[in-house]
Scaffold this motif. Structure first.
Motif, PDB file in Angstrom:
ATOM      1  N   ILE A 183       0.869  -1.179   0.000  1.00 29.36           N
ATOM      2  CA  ILE A 183       0.000   0.000   0.000  1.00 29.36           C
ATOM      3  C   ILE A 183       0.904   1.227   0.000  1.00 29.36           C
ATOM      4  CG2 ILE A 183      -1.690   1.342   1.310  1.00 29.36           C
ATOM      5  CD1 ILE A 183      -2.677  -1.348   2.510  1.00 29.36           C
ATOM      6  N   ASN A 184       0.695   2.103  -0.963  1.00 29.64           N
ATOM      7  CA  ASN A 184       1.498   3.316  -1.092  1.00 29.64           C
ATOM      8  C   ASN A 184       0.807   4.445  -0.329  1.00 29.64           C
ATOM      9  OD1 ASN A 184       2.962   5.553  -1.817  1.00 29.64           O
ATOM     10  ND2 ASN A 184       2.673   5.336  -4.022  1.00 29.64           N
ATOM     11  N   PHE A 185       1.347   4.785   0.857  1.00 30.83           N
ATOM     12  CA  PHE A 185       0.806   5.881   1.656  1.00 30.83           C
ATOM     13  C   PHE A 185       1.790   7.054   1.683  1.00 30.83           C
ATOM     14  CE2 PHE A 185      -0.495   7.791   5.847  1.00 30.83           C
ATOM     15  CZ  PHE A 185      -1.790   8.119   5.488  1.00 30.83           C
ATOM     16  N   THR A 186       2.667   7.123   0.685  1.00 31.50           N
ATOM     17  CA  THR A 186       3.656   8.200   0.662  1.00 31.50           C
ATOM     18  C   THR A 186       3.108   9.474   0.049  1.00 31.50           C
ATOM     19  OG1 THR A 186       4.580   7.687  -1.530  1.00 31.50           O
ATOM     20  CG2 THR A 186       5.480   6.468   0.361  1.00 31.50           C
ATOM     21  N   GLY A 187       1.981   9.372  -0.657  1.00 37.69           N
ATOM     22  CA  GLY A 187       1.414  10.550  -1.302  1.00 37.69           C
ATOM     23  C   GLY A 187       2.071  10.901  -2.617  1.00 37.69           C
ATOM     24  N   ASN A 188       2.855   9.979  -3.176  1.00 36.49           N
ATOM     25  CA  ASN A 188       3.536  10.279  -4.428  1.00 36.49           C
ATOM     26  C   ASN A 188       3.765   8.984  -5.195  1.00 36.49           C
ATOM     27  OD1 ASN A 188       4.821  11.811  -6.421  1.00 36.49           O
ATOM     28  ND2 ASN A 188       5.965  13.021  -4.920  1.00 36.49           N
ATOM     29  N   ASN A 189       4.188   9.128  -6.445  1.00 37.61           N
ATOM     30  CA  ASN A 189       4.434   7.978  -7.304  1.00 37.61           C
ATOM     31  C   ASN A 189       5.650   8.276  -8.164  1.00 37.61           C
ATOM     32  OD1 ASN A 189       4.209   6.195  -9.761  1.00 37.61           O
ATOM     33  ND2 ASN A 189       2.381   5.471  -8.682  1.00 37.61           N
ATOM     34  N   ALA A 190       6.561   7.320  -8.221  1.00 38.93           N
ATOM     35  CA  ALA A 190       7.827   7.532  -8.933  1.00 38.93           C
ATOM     36  C   ALA A 190       7.659   7.686 -10.438  1.00 38.93           C
ATOM     37  CB  ALA A 190       8.778   6.366  -8.639  1.00 38.93           C
ATOM     38  N   LEU A 191       6.502   7.341 -10.976  1.00 38.16           N
ATOM     39  CA  LEU A 191       6.305   7.387 -12.424  1.00 38.16           C
ATOM     40  C   LEU A 191       5.672   8.686 -12.897  1.00 38.16           C
ATOM     41  CD1 LEU A 191       5.052   3.737 -13.055  1.00 38.16           C
ATOM     42  CD2 LEU A 191       7.393   4.612 -12.994  1.00 38.16           C
ATOM     43  N   ILE A 192       5.371   9.606 -11.962  1.00 32.66           N
ATOM     44  CA  ILE A 192       4.810  10.893 -12.354  1.00 32.66           C
ATOM     45  C   ILE A 192       5.840  11.669 -13.184  1.00 32.66           C
ATOM     46  CG2 ILE A 192       4.058  13.148 -11.493  1.00 32.66           C
ATOM     47  CD1 ILE A 192       2.775  11.691  -9.128  1.00 32.66           C
ATOM     48  N   MET A 226      12.780 -22.893   7.836  1.00 33.11           N
ATOM     49  CA  MET A 226      12.773 -21.542   8.393  1.00 33.11           C
ATOM     50  C   MET A 226      11.349 -20.995   8.408  1.00 33.11           C
ATOM     51  SD  MET A 226      14.660 -18.169   6.791  1.00 33.11           S
ATOM     52  CE  MET A 226      16.289 -18.927   6.902  1.00 33.11           C
ATOM     53  N   PRO A 227      10.861 -20.540   9.549  1.00 41.58           N
ATOM     54  CA  PRO A 227       9.538 -19.895   9.573  1.00 41.58           C
ATOM     55  C   PRO A 227       9.546 -18.649   8.698  1.00 41.58           C
ATOM     56  CG  PRO A 227      10.318 -20.369  11.806  1.00 41.58           C
ATOM     57  CD  PRO A 227      11.480 -20.603  10.885  1.00 41.58           C
ATOM     58  N   LEU A 228       8.462 -18.436   7.979  1.00 38.36           N
ATOM     59  CA  LEU A 228       8.361 -17.288   7.078  1.00 38.36           C
ATOM     60  C   LEU A 228       6.962 -16.703   7.176  1.00 38.36           C
ATOM     61  CD1 LEU A 228       9.730 -15.595   4.783  1.00 38.36           C
ATOM     62  CD2 LEU A 228       8.712 -17.223   3.159  1.00 38.36           C
ATOM     63  N   GLN A 229       6.878 -15.457   7.603  1.00 31.60           N
ATOM     64  CA  GLN A 229       5.604 -14.758   7.611  1.00 31.60           C
ATOM     65  C   GLN A 229       5.307 -14.233   6.214  1.00 31.60           C
ATOM     66  OE1 GLN A 229       3.832 -15.000  10.180  1.00 31.60           O
ATOM     67  NE2 GLN A 229       5.068 -14.910  12.050  1.00 31.60           N
ATOM     68  N   GLU A 230       4.065 -13.860   5.974  1.00 32.96           N
ATOM     69  CA  GLU A 230       3.677 -13.250   4.706  1.00 32.96           C
ATOM     70  C   GLU A 230       2.738 -12.098   4.988  1.00 32.96           C
ATOM     71  OE1 GLU A 230       2.256 -15.855   1.673  1.00 32.96           O
ATOM     72  OE2 GLU A 230       3.612 -17.495   2.220  1.00 32.96           O
ATOM     73  N   GLY A 231       2.765 -11.085   4.112  1.00 32.45           N
ATOM     74  CA  GLY A 231       1.824 -10.003   4.330  1.00 32.45           C
ATOM     75  C   GLY A 231       1.999  -8.816   3.419  1.00 32.45           C
ATOM     76  N   VAL A 232       1.227  -7.785   3.725  1.00 36.38           N
ATOM     77  CA  VAL A 232       1.155  -6.552   2.943  1.00 36.38           C
ATOM     78  C   VAL A 232       2.016  -5.488   3.624  1.00 36.38           C
ATOM     79  CG1 VAL A 232      -0.368  -4.709   2.123  1.00 36.38           C
ATOM     80  CG2 VAL A 232      -1.153  -7.102   2.101  1.00 36.38           C
ATOM     81  N   TYR A 233       2.877  -4.858   2.834  1.00 36.35           N
ATOM     82  CA  TYR A 233       3.781  -3.813   3.311  1.00 36.35           C
ATOM     83  C   TYR A 233       3.170  -2.448   3.033  1.00 36.35           C
ATOM     84  CZ  TYR A 233       8.118  -0.995   3.476  1.00 36.35           C
ATOM     85  OH  TYR A 233       9.069  -0.051   3.754  1.00 36.35           O
ATOM     86  N   VAL A 234       3.081  -1.620   4.058  1.00 32.05           N
ATOM     87  CA  VAL A 234       2.587  -0.246   3.915  1.00 32.05           C
ATOM     88  C   VAL A 234       3.781   0.701   3.921  1.00 32.05           C
ATOM     89  CG1 VAL A 234       1.099   1.549   4.863  1.00 32.05           C
ATOM     90  CG2 VAL A 234       0.485  -0.863   5.171  1.00 32.05           C
ATOM     91  N   ALA A 235       3.858   1.580   2.944  1.00 28.07           N
ATOM     92  CA  ALA A 235       4.960   2.541   2.869  1.00 28.07           C
ATOM     93  C   ALA A 235       4.470   3.935   3.206  1.00 28.07           C
ATOM     94  CB  ALA A 235       5.582   2.525   1.476  1.00 28.07           C
ATOM     95  N   ARG A 243      -3.856  -1.254   9.918  1.00 29.90           N
ATOM     96  CA  ARG A 243      -4.296  -2.633  10.192  1.00 29.90           C
ATOM     97  C   ARG A 243      -5.688  -2.861   9.598  1.00 29.90           C
ATOM     98  NH1 ARG A 243      -3.939  -2.657  15.433  1.00 29.90           N
ATOM     99  NH2 ARG A 243      -1.770  -3.357  15.485  1.00 29.90           N
ATOM    100  N   ILE A 244      -6.553  -1.869   9.709  1.00 34.21           N
ATOM    101  CA  ILE A 244      -7.896  -1.980   9.126  1.00 34.21           C
ATOM    102  C   ILE A 244      -7.806  -2.124   7.614  1.00 34.21           C
ATOM    103  CG2 ILE A 244     -10.045  -0.711   8.696  1.00 34.21           C
ATOM    104  CD1 ILE A 244      -9.689   0.501  11.537  1.00 34.21           C
ATOM    105  N   TRP A 245      -6.847  -1.428   7.004  1.00 30.80           N
ATOM    106  CA  TRP A 245      -6.647  -1.512   5.554  1.00 30.80           C
ATOM    107  C   TRP A 245      -6.122  -2.873   5.100  1.00 30.80           C
ATOM    108  CZ3 TRP A 245      -3.578   3.610   4.250  1.00 30.80           C
ATOM    109  CH2 TRP A 245      -4.425   4.713   4.470  1.00 30.80           C
ATOM    110  N   GLY A 246      -5.571  -3.643   6.023  1.00 28.06           N
ATOM    111  CA  GLY A 246      -4.986  -4.929   5.651  1.00 28.06           C
ATOM    112  C   GLY A 246      -3.479  -4.942   5.674  1.00 28.06           C
ATOM    113  N   GLY A 247      -2.858  -3.894   6.249  1.00 29.11           N
ATOM    114  CA  GLY A 247      -1.402  -3.854   6.330  1.00 29.11           C
ATOM    115  C   GLY A 247      -0.858  -4.764   7.417  1.00 29.11           C
ATOM    116  N   ASP A 248       0.277  -5.386   7.135  1.00 26.80           N
ATOM    117  CA  ASP A 248       0.933  -6.277   8.095  1.00 26.80           C
ATOM    118  C   ASP A 248       2.264  -5.740   8.596  1.00 26.80           C
ATOM    119  OD1 ASP A 248      -0.821  -8.793   8.073  1.00 26.80           O
ATOM    120  OD2 ASP A 248      -0.485  -8.452   5.938  1.00 26.80           O
ATOM    121  N   ALA A 249       2.901  -4.864   7.826  1.00 26.75           N
ATOM    122  CA  ALA A 249       4.177  -4.267   8.206  1.00 26.75           C
ATOM    123  C   ALA A 249       4.253  -2.882   7.584  1.00 26.75           C
ATOM    124  CB  ALA A 249       5.349  -5.128   7.741  1.00 26.75           C
ATOM    125  N   VAL A 250       5.077  -2.011   8.190  1.00 28.84           N
ATOM    126  CA  VAL A 250       5.154  -0.635   7.714  1.00 28.84           C
ATOM    127  C   VAL A 250       6.606  -0.193   7.653  1.00 28.84           C
ATOM    128  CG1 VAL A 250       4.879   0.327  10.050  1.00 28.84           C
ATOM    129  CG2 VAL A 250       4.265   1.728   8.059  1.00 28.84           C
TER     130      VAL A 250
END
Length: 268
Positions: free
Chosen positions: A128-137, A171-180, A196-203
């Motif tokens: 999830i891109n929460f930076t307010g910007n996009n590198a392709l602009i 090796m144990p391996l978690q999985e999830g959605v990264y919020v930036a 967390r409500i959005w579905g993020g697992d790590a930030v």
């Protein structure tokens, strides 16, 4: 940058690397295991900005790892350092011109998922891109898609290879959605509850712009986060950069083993 490459980069091009590796905070040691290594400081590369973040050594390393020709970034460029996003993703565009087809990105992240623990490794399945910007602009860079599809920003077939590598290593391996977020301040507890409500697992404060640029160049991407701390409000402790670097150091060997085992199974 157009070919022919400047002399300092031609030595990398001659090695024909096909796998790129971006090492996040505290995750530098895998570069020490690269054989026949050619090391170039970012400051010596035309157009390349210098990494100022703690724990980021700021150099390209090209050589052999697990039977593959690798180009590794020891440290990345962050939006919060004050760089334009074109500077942040310049290394990705350069890697593509140097022949990189598969990109492995890593980072140190805060755990949002309360089932995670400090020191866990998390396979990034989406972001999830929460930076307010996009590198392709802006103008479309040569060879890039204007509207890249991000449905499979992290290649499913490569995710399976990471899972299989973790299984072989037991090796144990978690999985999830990264919020930036843009950073450099850490998030508030209220923001973490919202993520967390959005579905993020790590930030964290990196990765997603590099991944977006890589997808625009039709590169395949693997993403792995080291859970360096639990995000704000989950534990009563305050968050510090020192804790992040210390956690990265603690999992360097585990992280290195997973990356090497995964690379063995990638096509050169």
């Amino acid at each position: 940058m157009e070919k022919p490459f400047p002399q300092i980069l031609q030595a990398i091009a001659d090695q024909k690397p096909t796998i790129g590796l971006i090492l996040g905070s505290g995750l530098n040691s895998i570069a020490d295991r690269i054989n026949q290594a050619l090391t170039i400081p970012y400051s010596d590369i035309p157009g390349f900005k210098v990494s100022t973040a703690p724990g980021h050594r700021g150099q390209l390393i090209c050589g052999q790892l697990a039977g593959q020709s690798i180009l590794a970034m020891q440290g990345r460029l962050h939006y919060y350092e004050g760089y334009d996003l074109t500077d942040v993703v310049y290394p990705i565009r350069l890697m593509h011109q140097l022949g990189i087809k598969t990109l492995i990105v890593s980072n140190a992240a805060g755990g949002i998922n309360e089932r995670f623990s400090v020191g866990d490794l998390m396979l990034i399945t989406d972001h999830i891109n929460f930076t307010g910007n996009n590198a392709l602009i802006g103008p479309v860079a040569e060879g890039e898609l204007r509207f890249p599809d991000m449905t499979y920003a992290y290649a499913p077939i490569l995710q399976d290879k990471v899972r299989q590598a973790a299984d072989r290593l037991k090796m144990p391996l978690q999985e999830g959605v990264y919020v930036a977020t843009s950073g450099p301040s850490y998030e508030t507890p209220a923001e973490i509850r919202a993520f967390r409500i959005w579905g993020g697992d790590a930030v964290g404060m990196s990765t997603i712009h590099e991944v977006t640029a890589a997808n625009a160049l039709q590169m395949q991407v693997i993403g792995i986060s080291c859970i360096a701390n639990m995000a704000a409000g989950i534990l009563p402790d305050r968050l510090t950069e020192e804790d992040v670097l210390r956690a990265g150091k603690a999992v360097e060997e585990k992280f290195s083993n997973l990356i090497i085992e995964t690379i063995k199974d990638l096509e050169g």
